[in-house]
Write an enzyme that holds these catalytic residues in place. Sequence first.
Site, PDB file in Angstrom:
ATOM      1  N   THR A  48       0.855  -1.180   0.000  1.00  9.80           N
ATOM      2  CA  THR A  48       0.000   0.000   0.000  1.00  9.80           C
ATOM      3  C   THR A  48       0.894   1.233   0.000  1.00  9.80           C
ATOM      4  O   THR A  48       2.119   1.124  -0.031  1.00  9.80           O
ATOM      5  CB  THR A  48      -0.908   0.014   1.252  1.00  9.80           C
ATOM      6  N   CYS A  49       0.280   2.408   0.069  1.00  5.92           N
ATOM      7  CA  CYS A  49       1.084   3.623   0.091  1.00  5.92           C
ATOM      8  C   CYS A  49       1.861   3.755   1.399  1.00  5.92           C
ATOM      9  O   CYS A  49       2.844   4.486   1.477  1.00  5.92           O
ATOM     10  CB  CYS A  49       0.212   4.859  -0.124  1.00  5.92           C
ATOM     11  N   ARG A  51       2.881   0.854   3.359  1.00  5.89           N
ATOM     12  CA  ARG A  51       3.679  -0.318   3.724  1.00  5.89           C
ATOM     13  C   ARG A  51       3.818  -1.264   2.549  1.00  5.89           C
ATOM     14  O   ARG A  51       2.944  -1.352   1.682  1.00  5.89           O
ATOM     15  CB  ARG A  51       3.066  -1.054   4.913  1.00  5.89           C
ATOM     16  N   HIS A  98       1.595  -8.809  14.609  1.00 10.64           N
ATOM     17  CA  HIS A  98       1.730  -7.655  13.716  1.00 10.64           C
ATOM     18  C   HIS A  98       0.643  -7.667  12.647  1.00 10.64           C
ATOM     19  O   HIS A  98       0.012  -6.630  12.397  1.00 10.64           O
ATOM     20  CB  HIS A  98       3.113  -7.668  13.059  1.00 10.64           C
ATOM     21  N   GLU A 113      -8.485   3.710  10.345  1.00 13.28           N
ATOM     22  CA  GLU A 113      -8.903   3.817   8.942  1.00 13.28           C
ATOM     23  C   GLU A 113      -9.398   2.464   8.438  1.00 13.28           C
ATOM     24  O   GLU A 113      -8.931   1.410   8.862  1.00 13.28           O
ATOM     25  CB  GLU A 113      -7.757   4.362   8.086  1.00 13.28           C
ATOM     26  N   GLY A 189      -4.899  20.602  -7.715  1.00 12.82           N
ATOM     27  CA  GLY A 189      -3.632  20.178  -7.126  1.00 12.82           C
ATOM     28  C   GLY A 189      -3.455  18.684  -7.367  1.00 12.82           C
ATOM     29  O   GLY A 189      -4.437  17.952  -7.505  1.00 12.82           O
ATOM     30  N   ALA A 190      -2.209  18.248  -7.421  1.00 14.61           N
ATOM     31  CA  ALA A 190      -1.949  16.830  -7.729  1.00 14.61           C
ATOM     32  C   ALA A 190      -0.858  16.244  -6.836  1.00 14.61           C
ATOM     33  O   ALA A 190      -0.165  15.327  -7.231  1.00 14.61           O
ATOM     34  CB  ALA A 190      -1.560  16.679  -9.198  1.00 14.61           C
ATOM     35  N   GLU A 192       0.420  14.726  -2.817  1.00 13.69           N
ATOM     36  CA  GLU A 192       0.049  13.554  -2.017  1.00 13.69           C
ATOM     37  C   GLU A 192      -1.334  13.708  -1.404  1.00 13.69           C
ATOM     38  O   GLU A 192      -2.134  12.763  -1.398  1.00 13.69           O
ATOM     39  CB  GLU A 192       1.090  13.339  -0.914  1.00 13.69           C
ATOM     40  N   MET A 193      -1.658  14.905  -0.877  1.00 15.47           N
ATOM     41  CA  MET A 193      -2.953  15.106  -0.258  1.00 15.47           C
ATOM     42  C   MET A 193      -4.074  15.011  -1.285  1.00 15.47           C
ATOM     43  O   MET A 193      -5.137  14.431  -1.024  1.00 15.47           O
ATOM     44  CB  MET A 193      -3.004  16.466   0.433  1.00 15.47           C
TER      45      MET A 193
END
Length: 432
Positions: A48-49, A51, A98, A113, A189-190, A192-193
């Site tokens: 994922t972004c 991990r 884990h 999340e 905007g492009a 990370e957010m």
Amino acid sequence: MTITIVGLSHRTAPLEIRERFVIEGEAARDALRRLSAAGCGEAVLLSTCNRTELYLRADSQANARALAVRFLSGHAGINETDTDSYIYQMFDEHAIRHLFRVVGSLDSMVVGEAQIQGQVRTAYEMAQREGVLTGPVMPRLFETALRVGGRIRTETKLGTGAASIPSAALELGRKIFGSLKGRSALVIGAGEMSELTVRCLRDEGVSDIAVVNRTETRAQELAATLSARAISFTEIPAALADADIVVTATAAPHVVLTRDVVAKAIRDRDRPLLILDIALPRDVEATVADLDNVFLYDIDDLSQVVEGNLRKRHSEIAAAQAIVTAETECFQDWCRTREVVPVIRELRGWAERVREAETSRALRSLRHLAPEDLAAVEALTKQLMAKVLHPPTTRLRQAAASQSDGSIVNTTRYLFDLDPDAASHNTDKEME
């Protein structure tokens, strides 16, 4: 066989490093096949972004780790020695715990999340389709992990409320529009957010998402990756007129949306417009909030939503952790009971050999009996042996579940002089 994790996450590596380790699509499927063929045994790849982790079950901890590190480093184009500060490894109990924490979002950048459970399920199902899960342990591990995630979400309030700026924005959006399914959005905007916002919008069912950025190629890349569409800055007024939700997250040093631009765009519409300004400095002129039917929130407004909900979530962490601890112990108990399967098989085999030999000897002097009487003697010896073996078999399983040093297995072999080579060791098949 050992359960091994090799990977890195937001806790050990910055974004510019993590993004080099992301493995998706056909590359992920190829990775599973290559790792399995190379001797890593069973493998599940979670990427994922936040991990990239390899979950392995192999004969050798050292071999599995070496192969995994070599593969990850090669994929990222980073020398193995340079990855040491980013990559971690865990084994058995620590690896099990884990995974349960990961799927329960206790190890997430944003605790609580919801996306991670679906990402773990996707990773597990990919490994199943690729045929690299050949025994019962890894499937049971991941099925248990997904159940842990479900328990945490239903038995605690860890997932209640927004816990990131984009998710807080969507929470406000739901208050205004109800369901966001079928709505349209404009993302200015492009970075990370913005990318996270687009992902959140997609997850909520927003059907039409336009992305605009000063660097058009970046907007096109983001749009192509997330099934959105890229537009130019000249198209912003038209996009404003059509959008239900506008999110701005640029790095511009000046206002991007003025009151006049927004007022002209919404002049002929009678439905609400939600504008979420998550840029710093702000992208939207403050007086836009004075326009009729326009709801403007800036990053301070959204941060208050996030902070309030995070406080609620953190009070639930102890309850979620208790679930993880209990489920980890249960899974370890199951793993330990598997360890006694060979000795139980050996014990039964030894007992059956003794029974057959003694019964045959006795029946040679009872040949005068009718066939049905001989069969009754045979059945009687089998019933007696089953009753004799039932208590030690039950106690072996119970004892194995309560200890991890293998002493009960060794003691049983010693007492009955059992030969481990005399029985099959196909424990996986018996425990399925």
